[in-house]
Design an enzyme around this catalytic site. Sequence first.
Site, PDB file in Angstrom:
ATOM      1  CB  SER A 111     109.817 104.474 -37.540  1.00  0.00           C
ATOM      2  OG  SER A 111     109.636 103.126 -37.842  1.00  0.00           O
ATOM      3  CG  ASP A 239     116.808 101.979 -40.374  1.00  0.00           C
ATOM      4  OD1 ASP A 239     116.345 100.956 -39.827  1.00  0.00           O
ATOM      5  OD2 ASP A 239     116.265 103.094 -40.316  1.00  0.00           O
ATOM      6  CG  HIS A 268     114.614 102.253 -37.085  1.00  0.00           C
ATOM      7  ND1 HIS A 268     114.306 102.656 -38.369  1.00  0.00           N
ATOM      8  CD2 HIS A 268     113.407 102.153 -36.443  1.00  0.00           C
ATOM      9  CE1 HIS A 268     112.994 102.783 -38.505  1.00  0.00           C
ATOM     10  NE2 HIS A 268     112.434 102.500 -37.343  1.00  0.00           N
TER      11      HIS A 268
END
Length: 288
Positions: A111, A239, A268
């Site tokens: 991320s 995601d 995610h």
Amino acid sequence: MVLIKFEPAIRAKGIPMFFTTPTDGTTLAYEDYGTGPAIVFVAGAMLDSDMWEYQIPFFADLGYRCISLDRRGHGRSDRPRGGYDLDTTVDDLAALLDHLDLTEATLVGHSTGGVEIARYLARHGESRVARVAFVSSMLPFLKLTDDNPGGAPVAALEDMLHRIRTDRPKWLARQSQLYFAEQFGTEVSPEQSDLTYRQCLSTAPWATLKIQEAVFHADSREAVRGITVPALIVHGDADFSAPIDMTGRRTADLLPGATYREYPAAGHGLYVTHAERLNNDLLEFIKA
């Protein structure tokens, strides 16, 4: 009674270690397990070293040295009033690699961690790095602009920041419901979901706000294009936090030489729900 003195030289690996950044004297925590070629794990925003609990033992047992950093404002690191811009957090990462004098390291970022790795390479060069892996990364550019029509409007950021400022636990609870893409059949226990929620909630509220803002405005397109070391991109097509059409697929387009892995029905938090597949893909990439 016998008193045993533990010297730093015989301190057990894995006990949280600390170093002080040269930029502003912030004390940062990191963990260091195993021996062998170095893998540096860079956590997503609001998460710390503990997020990698399904990766680090796997690689340490296979003969790799696994290092993870608690970003400032996260985990056991200091919570200074400033330094949550990307240049400073990237300088913190550089300071860790310098502190440990790492070379030929593999950098794995989740991320926001992926954004920091791309900025690190552009800002500090590739001399310490052998390869990089972007997992569910927020690259290359989230904000809607004239030359980035696939981005999100600033109003979306303002709405998110408002929710964080007015009821951060509620906002995080809503995020956690979608984080693992359970609506698409991925299996994750309530306990695991709650653990991730509490890890995020433990991060300094100020750091949460400022890092979300910094990542949204970060244009990493040129940084991605400039990467010359081997790269792996892993992204789930479900995601919610980093929609794949905005992030993973566009990053792959900017870096055509990269290895691209797309996970169906993965969210995610695929480092948990798809840990075995992710670990094997990372291992294959590192050994190539």
